[in-house]
Design an enzyme around this catalytic site. Structure first.
Site, short mmCIF file in Angstrom:
data_model
loop_
_atom_site.label_atom_id
_atom_site.label_comp_id
_atom_site.label_asym_id
_atom_site.label_seq_id
_atom_site.Cartn_x
_atom_site.Cartn_y
_atom_site.Cartn_z
N HIS A 199 3.32 -12.62 -3.26
CA HIS A 199 4.75 -12.56 -2.99
C HIS A 199 4.99 -13.43 -1.77
O HIS A 199 4.21 -13.42 -0.81
CB HIS A 199 5.23 -11.12 -2.77
CG HIS A 199 5.47 -10.39 -4.06
ND1 HIS A 199 5.45 -9.02 -4.16
CD2 HIS A 199 5.76 -10.85 -5.31
CE1 HIS A 199 5.70 -8.65 -5.40
NE2 HIS A 199 5.91 -9.75 -6.11
N ASP A 245 1.05 -4.67 0.57
CA ASP A 245 2.13 -3.96 -0.12
C ASP A 245 1.55 -3.05 -1.20
O ASP A 245 0.78 -3.50 -2.06
CB ASP A 245 3.09 -4.96 -0.78
CG ASP A 245 3.92 -5.71 0.24
OD1 ASP A 245 3.69 -5.53 1.45
OD2 ASP A 245 4.78 -6.51 -0.18
N HIS A 288 5.68 -3.51 7.77
CA HIS A 288 6.43 -3.96 6.60
C HIS A 288 7.78 -3.24 6.53
O HIS A 288 8.11 -2.57 5.55
CB HIS A 288 5.61 -3.74 5.32
CG HIS A 288 6.00 -4.65 4.20
ND1 HIS A 288 6.82 -4.26 3.17
CD2 HIS A 288 5.69 -5.94 3.94
CE1 HIS A 288 6.99 -5.26 2.32
NE2 HIS A 288 6.30 -6.31 2.77
N HIS A 309 0.86 -2.43 -6.58
CA HIS A 309 2.11 -3.15 -6.30
C HIS A 309 2.65 -3.69 -7.62
O HIS A 309 2.12 -3.38 -8.70
CB HIS A 309 1.82 -4.25 -5.28
CG HIS A 309 3.04 -4.83 -4.65
ND1 HIS A 309 4.14 -4.08 -4.30
CD2 HIS A 309 3.35 -6.12 -4.29
CE1 HIS A 309 5.05 -4.85 -3.76
NE2 HIS A 309 4.60 -6.10 -3.75
N ASP A 367 6.61 -13.67 0.94
CA ASP A 367 6.60 -13.25 2.34
C ASP A 367 5.20 -12.96 2.87
O ASP A 367 5.03 -12.63 4.04
CB ASP A 367 7.50 -12.02 2.55
CG ASP A 367 7.12 -10.83 1.68
OD1 ASP A 367 6.80 -11.04 0.50
OD2 ASP A 367 7.17 -9.69 2.18
N HIS A 368 4.20 -13.14 2.00
CA HIS A 368 2.82 -12.89 2.42
C HIS A 368 1.94 -14.14 2.43
O HIS A 368 0.80 -14.07 2.88
CB HIS A 368 2.18 -11.83 1.52
CG HIS A 368 2.74 -10.46 1.73
ND1 HIS A 368 2.10 -9.49 2.47
CD2 HIS A 368 3.91 -9.91 1.33
CE1 HIS A 368 2.85 -8.39 2.50
NE2 HIS A 368 3.95 -8.63 1.83
N HIS A 397 -1.53 -10.67 -1.72
CA HIS A 397 -0.92 -10.90 -3.03
C HIS A 397 0.05 -12.06 -2.93
O HIS A 397 0.40 -12.51 -1.83
CB HIS A 397 -0.21 -9.64 -3.54
CG HIS A 397 0.98 -9.22 -2.73
ND1 HIS A 397 0.86 -8.71 -1.47
CD2 HIS A 397 2.31 -9.26 -3.01
CE1 HIS A 397 2.08 -8.42 -1.00
NE2 HIS A 397 2.96 -8.77 -1.92
#
Length: 312
Positions: free
Chosen positions: A62, A208, A266, A137, A64-65, A60
């Protein structure tokens, strides 16, 4: 051989001991990267993963990914990579990832194509597939499950020798389901020597997500479930608000799905000093739960492996 290497196990932001999300998954000679948080390329070098990737799968959008993608692609280009690379992501993510791919001015020295996947679609491999599934999420997200094809049944060597089948190529032909004619004129049917088909391996990575029925479905009987565990139950309200799971919630998913092995990842920075809290909580529900750390590598054997079988 099927092996996972955890490159980043922190949530949201890196800590001293944990980088943000990324996981390398290698099956035979094919290497997948699941998520690519900032700093992933250095983690790959540090832990000996190498850059011979075929596919990068983003769960996805976000930061941090996926923010590490630009640097990783530029490094591979500077190293002279020529073979194409495919980037996979949820619907609607393509435009952002193409823009990130093109950062840096000069064109890459290789083709890096971006593809959007719907839940239920798969990246195909020889003898396996990586299937996307919907997760829950705060924005559109996917998890990924590597699912191997069924394997031939066990070959009964003793019975084959008793029938007069000489060791060598005929064993392989029988194991592949071919009839074999012996020198004395007899025909040997593989059904006499080969047991029923055996399940391949399954590895599930959630990215997530809140605990979900879809994760239970795709994880049924999995050899390994890698599930996010951002919070403990003390922060369950916060977990629901932010679309994440608690350690106990992840463990309940693993128990209901009947997985063989659960690995939590995570980890929120609030547990940086005491990540064992997450593990203790999960083990009250799923006693065999494990907590990933950066650089940790996990081999996935066949569920029906017996003494003397080749090491996968």
């Amino acid at each position: 051989m099927l092996r996972l290497t955890f490159l980043g196990t922190a949530s949201s932001r890196p800590t001293v001991s944990r980088n943000v999300s990324s996981l390398a998954l290698k099956r035979e000679g094919r290497l997948f990267l699941l998520d690519c948080g900032e700093g992933t390329q250095r983690q790959m070098m540090r832990y000996g993963v190498g850059f011979s990737l075929d596919d990068i799968l983003i769960t996805h959008l976000h930061s941090d990914h996926y923010l590490g993608l630009a640097g990783l692609l530029r490094t591979m280009s500077l190293q002279g990579r020529e073979q194409p690379l495919r980037i996979w992501a949820p619907p609607g993510a393509g435009e952002t990832l193409r823009a990130l791919r093109d950062l840096g001015g000069d064109r890459l020295a290789f083709d890096a194509s971006v593809h959007e996947l719907q839940a239920g679609e798969a990246v195909e491999g020889e003898g396996f597939r990586v299937e996307a599934f919907a997760t829950e999420h705060t924005r559109r997200s996917l998890g990924y499950a590597l699912i191997e094809d069924a394997r031939p049944g066990r070959f009964d060597v003793a019975a084959a020798l008793a029938l007069g089948v000489p060791e060598g190529p005929l064993f392989g032909r029988l194991h592949r389901g071919e009839n074999v004619d012996l020198e004395d004129g007899r025909r040997v049917d593989p059904a006499e020597l080969v047991g029923p088909p055996r399940a391949g391996r399954k590895v599930v990575y959630t990215g997530d997500t809140c605990p979900s029925r879809e994760t239970v479905r795709i994880s049924r009987g999995a050899d390994l479930l890698v599930h996010e565990a951002t919070f403990t139950e003390h922060e369950s309200v916060r977990a629901r608000e932010t679309g994440h799971s608690t350690a106990a919630g992840a463990a309940r998913i693993a128990r209901e799905a009947g997985v063989r092995r659960l690995v939590l990842t995570h980890v929120s920075a609030r547990y940086a000093e005491r990540p064992g809290q997450l593990l203790e909580e999960a083990r009250t529900v799923f006693p065999g739960a494990e907590l990933a750390r950066d650089g940790w590598s996990a081999r996935v054997p066949f569920g029906d492996a017996e003494p003397g079988d080749p090491d996968p």
